[in-house]
Design a protein around this motif. Structure first.
Motif, mmCIF file in Angstrom:
data_model
loop_
_atom_site.group_PDB
_atom_site.id
_atom_site.type_symbol
_atom_site.label_atom_id
_atom_site.label_comp_id
_atom_site.label_asym_id
_atom_site.label_seq_id
_atom_site.Cartn_x
_atom_site.Cartn_y
_atom_site.Cartn_z
ATOM 1 N N PHE A 79 0.842 -1.190 0.000
ATOM 2 C CA PHE A 79 0.000 0.000 0.000
ATOM 3 C C PHE A 79 0.880 1.245 0.000
ATOM 4 C CE2 PHE A 79 -2.430 3.309 2.165
ATOM 5 C CZ PHE A 79 -3.622 3.272 1.456
ATOM 6 N N ASP A 80 0.645 2.148 -0.930
ATOM 7 C CA ASP A 80 1.451 3.361 -1.058
ATOM 8 C C ASP A 80 0.705 4.532 -0.434
ATOM 9 O OD1 ASP A 80 3.131 5.390 -1.694
ATOM 10 O OD2 ASP A 80 2.824 5.303 -3.869
ATOM 11 N N VAL A 81 1.029 4.823 0.836
ATOM 12 C CA VAL A 81 0.307 5.856 1.563
ATOM 13 C C VAL A 81 0.638 7.250 1.049
ATOM 14 C CG1 VAL A 81 2.018 6.232 3.362
ATOM 15 C CG2 VAL A 81 -0.391 6.547 3.886
ATOM 16 N N SER A 82 1.781 7.393 0.379
ATOM 17 C CA SER A 82 2.186 8.728 -0.067
ATOM 18 C C SER A 82 1.186 9.344 -1.035
ATOM 19 C CB SER A 82 3.575 8.669 -0.723
ATOM 20 O OG SER A 82 3.539 7.870 -1.891
ATOM 21 N N LYS A 83 0.393 8.510 -1.692
ATOM 22 C CA LYS A 83 -0.613 9.028 -2.629
ATOM 23 C C LYS A 83 -1.702 9.808 -1.912
ATOM 24 C CE LYS A 83 -1.731 5.094 -4.466
ATOM 25 N NZ LYS A 83 -2.373 4.097 -5.352
ATOM 26 N N TYR A 84 -1.841 9.607 -0.596
ATOM 27 C CA TYR A 84 -2.951 10.206 0.129
ATOM 28 C C TYR A 84 -2.516 11.325 1.066
ATOM 29 C CZ TYR A 84 -5.004 6.098 -1.843
ATOM 30 O OH TYR A 84 -5.402 5.141 -2.743
ATOM 31 N N ILE A 85 -1.243 11.725 0.987
ATOM 32 C CA ILE A 85 -0.802 12.861 1.798
ATOM 33 C C ILE A 85 -1.608 14.092 1.382
ATOM 34 C CG2 ILE A 85 1.117 14.426 2.290
ATOM 35 C CD1 ILE A 85 2.992 12.049 1.972
ATOM 36 N N ASN A 86 -2.185 14.752 2.346
ATOM 37 C CA ASN A 86 -3.049 15.907 2.068
ATOM 38 C C ASN A 86 -2.924 16.872 3.238
ATOM 39 O OD1 ASN A 86 -4.987 17.697 1.307
ATOM 40 N ND2 ASN A 86 -6.727 16.314 1.589
ATOM 41 N N LEU A 87 -2.054 17.856 3.070
ATOM 42 C CA LEU A 87 -1.782 18.783 4.172
ATOM 43 C C LEU A 87 -2.767 19.943 4.230
ATOM 44 C CD1 LEU A 87 2.105 18.970 3.964
ATOM 45 C CD2 LEU A 87 0.696 17.542 5.439
ATOM 46 N N VAL A 404 -16.224 3.686 18.702
ATOM 47 C CA VAL A 404 -15.667 4.500 19.778
ATOM 48 C C VAL A 404 -15.735 5.956 19.348
ATOM 49 C CG1 VAL A 404 -13.665 4.979 21.223
ATOM 50 C CG2 VAL A 404 -14.095 2.642 20.456
ATOM 51 N N ASP A 405 -16.354 6.781 20.178
ATOM 52 C CA ASP A 405 -16.497 8.192 19.846
ATOM 53 C C ASP A 405 -15.280 8.988 20.299
ATOM 54 O OD1 ASP A 405 -19.094 8.005 18.732
ATOM 55 O OD2 ASP A 405 -19.924 7.833 20.751
ATOM 56 N N ASP A 406 -15.104 10.146 19.647
ATOM 57 C CA ASP A 406 -14.092 11.123 20.047
ATOM 58 C C ASP A 406 -12.678 10.558 20.079
ATOM 59 O OD1 ASP A 406 -15.953 13.195 20.294
ATOM 60 O OD2 ASP A 406 -16.521 12.521 22.289
ATOM 61 N N VAL A 407 -12.341 9.762 19.086
ATOM 62 C CA VAL A 407 -10.955 9.324 18.924
ATOM 63 C C VAL A 407 -10.159 10.518 18.407
ATOM 64 C CG1 VAL A 407 -9.394 7.816 17.640
ATOM 65 C CG2 VAL A 407 -11.569 6.916 18.505
ATOM 66 N N SER A 408 -9.143 10.938 19.157
ATOM 67 C CA SER A 408 -8.410 12.141 18.770
ATOM 68 C C SER A 408 -7.418 11.871 17.644
ATOM 69 C CB SER A 408 -7.679 12.727 19.980
ATOM 70 O OG SER A 408 -6.658 11.857 20.432
ATOM 71 N N HIS A 409 -6.816 10.670 17.624
ATOM 72 C CA HIS A 409 -5.835 10.347 16.595
ATOM 73 C C HIS A 409 -5.933 8.876 16.212
ATOM 74 C CE1 HIS A 409 -4.141 13.893 18.538
ATOM 75 N NE2 HIS A 409 -3.355 14.075 17.497
ATOM 76 N N VAL A 410 -5.639 8.604 14.965
ATOM 77 C CA VAL A 410 -5.428 7.235 14.490
ATOM 78 C C VAL A 410 -4.021 7.170 13.915
ATOM 79 C CG1 VAL A 410 -6.078 5.484 12.805
ATOM 80 C CG2 VAL A 410 -7.852 6.754 14.014
ATOM 81 N N ILE A 411 -3.241 6.221 14.367
ATOM 82 C CA ILE A 411 -1.864 6.077 13.893
ATOM 83 C C ILE A 411 -1.714 4.723 13.203
ATOM 84 C CG2 ILE A 411 0.563 5.892 14.585
ATOM 85 C CD1 ILE A 411 -0.058 7.780 16.901
ATOM 86 N N ASN A 412 -1.255 4.763 11.963
ATOM 87 C CA ASN A 412 -0.969 3.538 11.215
ATOM 88 C C ASN A 412 0.488 3.147 11.465
ATOM 89 O OD1 ASN A 412 -3.483 3.121 9.531
ATOM 90 N ND2 ASN A 412 -2.983 5.231 9.007
ATOM 91 N N TYR A 413 0.741 2.489 12.583
ATOM 92 C CA TYR A 413 2.110 2.080 12.911
ATOM 93 C C TYR A 413 2.607 1.063 11.888
ATOM 94 C CZ TYR A 413 6.038 1.230 16.116
ATOM 95 O OH TYR A 413 7.277 1.159 16.695
ATOM 96 N N ASP A 414 1.738 0.153 11.506
ATOM 97 C CA ASP A 414 1.954 -0.691 10.330
ATOM 98 C C ASP A 414 0.941 -0.270 9.284
ATOM 99 O OD1 ASP A 414 3.897 -2.150 11.664
ATOM 100 O OD2 ASP A 414 2.508 -3.743 12.258
ATOM 101 N N LEU A 415 1.358 -0.171 8.030
ATOM 102 C CA LEU A 415 0.447 0.263 6.987
ATOM 103 C C LEU A 415 -0.586 -0.812 6.677
ATOM 104 C CD1 LEU A 415 2.808 2.065 4.463
ATOM 105 C CD2 LEU A 415 1.317 3.054 6.197
ATOM 106 N N PRO A 416 -1.781 -0.412 6.281
ATOM 107 C CA PRO A 416 -2.782 -1.389 5.839
ATOM 108 C C PRO A 416 -2.388 -1.963 4.489
ATOM 109 C CG PRO A 416 -3.561 0.824 5.411
ATOM 110 C CD PRO A 416 -2.264 0.980 6.170
ATOM 111 N N ASN A 417 -3.019 -3.071 4.131
ATOM 112 C CA ASN A 417 -2.727 -3.702 2.841
ATOM 113 C C ASN A 417 -3.591 -3.162 1.719
ATOM 114 O OD1 ASN A 417 -0.642 -5.578 3.589
ATOM 115 N ND2 ASN A 417 -2.212 -6.711 4.710
ATOM 116 N N THR A 418 -4.733 -2.573 2.063
ATOM 117 C CA THR A 418 -5.659 -2.132 1.022
ATOM 118 C C THR A 418 -6.157 -0.728 1.304
ATOM 119 O OG1 THR A 418 -7.659 -2.937 2.148
ATOM 120 C CG2 THR A 418 -6.480 -4.516 0.729
#
Length: 433
Positions: A79-87, A404-418
């Motif tokens: 999975f190439d996460v760089s395609k979804y960088i959106n600052l 789960v409500d009010d999750v402040s952050h999600v961290i992809n420590y390992d990248l997803p496959n899809t």
């Protein structure tokens, strides 16, 4: 869990700027973190892990990283996460406010059910409820295309409870992809059927089967379970397919993704003709279409999709130097805006190891994965929901169906496959109460 009868509120999502654990040189590696710190315009933010190749925990020759080091020979993600960088996300297409055509009193529901819904402070149905409840009341097979958070659970529970109040010998089978989702469905069923003498049993794997068998010996208006355990109980003779009048497949696409197609097909084949079949799915894949064609009779499709979340979430990559991935993660988690964080890992053992290393580093953390027993998973989830722990480390499969409500952050420590798993992960930021 919040009632899924109410229209989901649009609460501003959150974001934090990515931590950079070193310069972004060609030798630096990256992991992705999705965050939630109030931003102007109410847009959401998201960050992820990757380098010139997507990085999974423990990647890198001679790495001595803590928190779930990898094993040589495990296939790397593609999975190439760089395609979804959106600052600089721009929310150019605000979600339309749905104007319901009905109130709950307009559906012709039995008075005990109307009273319960009213006492819960609910009057206006969500879009999926407004459009699909009349078709279910009329006895049609339906396909509901709706994402989590649209009120789809109550969209099928309300009309089926109403049918049960009118015909007390009805029996509904609800199939869900995970234990947690099955339990959440039953919890909502109990709230909606308070003092109505409507009975249910949850039949899921990973729990002692004996209490489930005991529960099935009494009259059950609703049986809620995962396909594997339900099929097991059918094979043992404790669930009688001949008595089932309605089948609900909740998150059908997820069940198919998880390999339940053979159990689902066998269960549906064992139920007599003439039953009602209700499919609820976030997507309409070719496999889902095949199941619809094979097992449904002239279904009515209702599609209520929330707008694509990708464009309104800031997604970025957190850079780190070789051997500093775990330390970079800890530095992020010690920032004050990281209040309730979900971290996704690739494998069960690495998720557990990462949570233990975070605890040693002074971070209140817990983990949820398939190697934990059901009571252990429920305790971990409760600890996270109630704020006893700051961080929940999870695998994709274990996290499916968890609200789960009010999750402040999600961290992809390992990248997803899809891409689908990526969207499912980052969409957890900014869920409102």
């Amino acid at each position: 869990m919040n009632s899924s009868i109410t229209r989901p509120s649009r609460k501003p999502a959150f974001g934090a700027r990515p931590h950079t654990g070193g310069s972004s040189t060609s030798g630096a590696r990256r992991f992705n973190s999705n965050s939630s710190h109030p931003t102007s315009g109410g847009l959401r933010r998201s960050f992820s892990s990757g380098g010139r190749r997507p990085f999974s925990s423990g990647s890198g020759r001679g790495s001595s990283q803590r928190g779930g080091g990898g094993r040589g020979g495990r296939k790397m993600q593609t999975f190439d996460v760089s395609k979804y960088i959106n600052l600089n996300p721009v929310d150019t297409t605000p979600e339309e406010i749905y104007v319901a055509k009905h109130t709950f009193k307009d559906f012709g529901l039995e008075q005990p059910l109307v009273t319960t819904i009213t006492n819960m402070g609910l009057t206006i149905p969500s879009a999926i409820q407004d459009q699909i409840i009349p078709h279910i009341i009329d006895g049609h097979d339906v396909v509901g295309l709706a994402q989590t958070g649209t009120g789809k659970t109550a969209a099928f529970l309300v009309p089926l409870i109403n049918k049960t109040l009118k015909q007390y010998n009805r029996q509904t089978l609800i199939l869900a992809p995970t234990r947690e989702l099955a339990i959440q469905v039953e919890q909502e069923l109990r709230r909606l059927t308070d003092k109505m003498k409507i009975f249910s049993t949850v039949c899921v794997g990973g729990i002692n089967i004996r209490p489930q068998i005991q529960g099935l010996r009494r009259q059950n208006h609703f049986i809620i379970g995962t396909p594997g355990r339900v099929q097991d109980l059918i094979d043992r003779g404790h669930i009688k397919p001949g008595g089932i009048t309605t089948v609900v497949l909740d998150e059908a696409d997820r069940m198919l993704d998880m390999g339940f197609i053979h159990d689902m097909r066998k269960i549906l084949q064992d139920i007599p003709d003439g039953h009602e079949t209700l499919f609820f799915s976030a997507t309409m894949s070719d496999t889902v279409k095949g199941m619809v064609f094979e097992f449904m009779h002239d279904p009515i499709t209702v599609s209520v999709r929330k707008k694509d979340i990708i464009g309104s979430i800031t997604q970025d990559v957190v850079h780190y130097e070789l051997h500093t991935k775990f330390d970079t993660l800890v530095a992020l988690l010690k920032k004050p805006e990281f209040t309730r964080v979900m971290i996704f890992g690739a494998m069960k053992h690495s998720v557990e190891k990462l949570s233990q290393e975070l605890i040693k580093a002074g971070i209140k953390a817990d983990a949820i994965h398939g190697n934990k027993s059901h009571p252990q998973r429920q305790r971990s989830l409760t600890n996270f929901k109630t704020g006893r722990v700051q961080v929940l480390v999870a695998t994709d499969v274990a996290a499916r169906g968890i609200h789960v409500d009010d999750v402040s952050h999600v961290i992809n420590y390992d990248l997803p496959n899809t891409y689908e798993d990526y969207v499912h992960r980052i969409g957890r930021t900014g869920r409102a109460d």
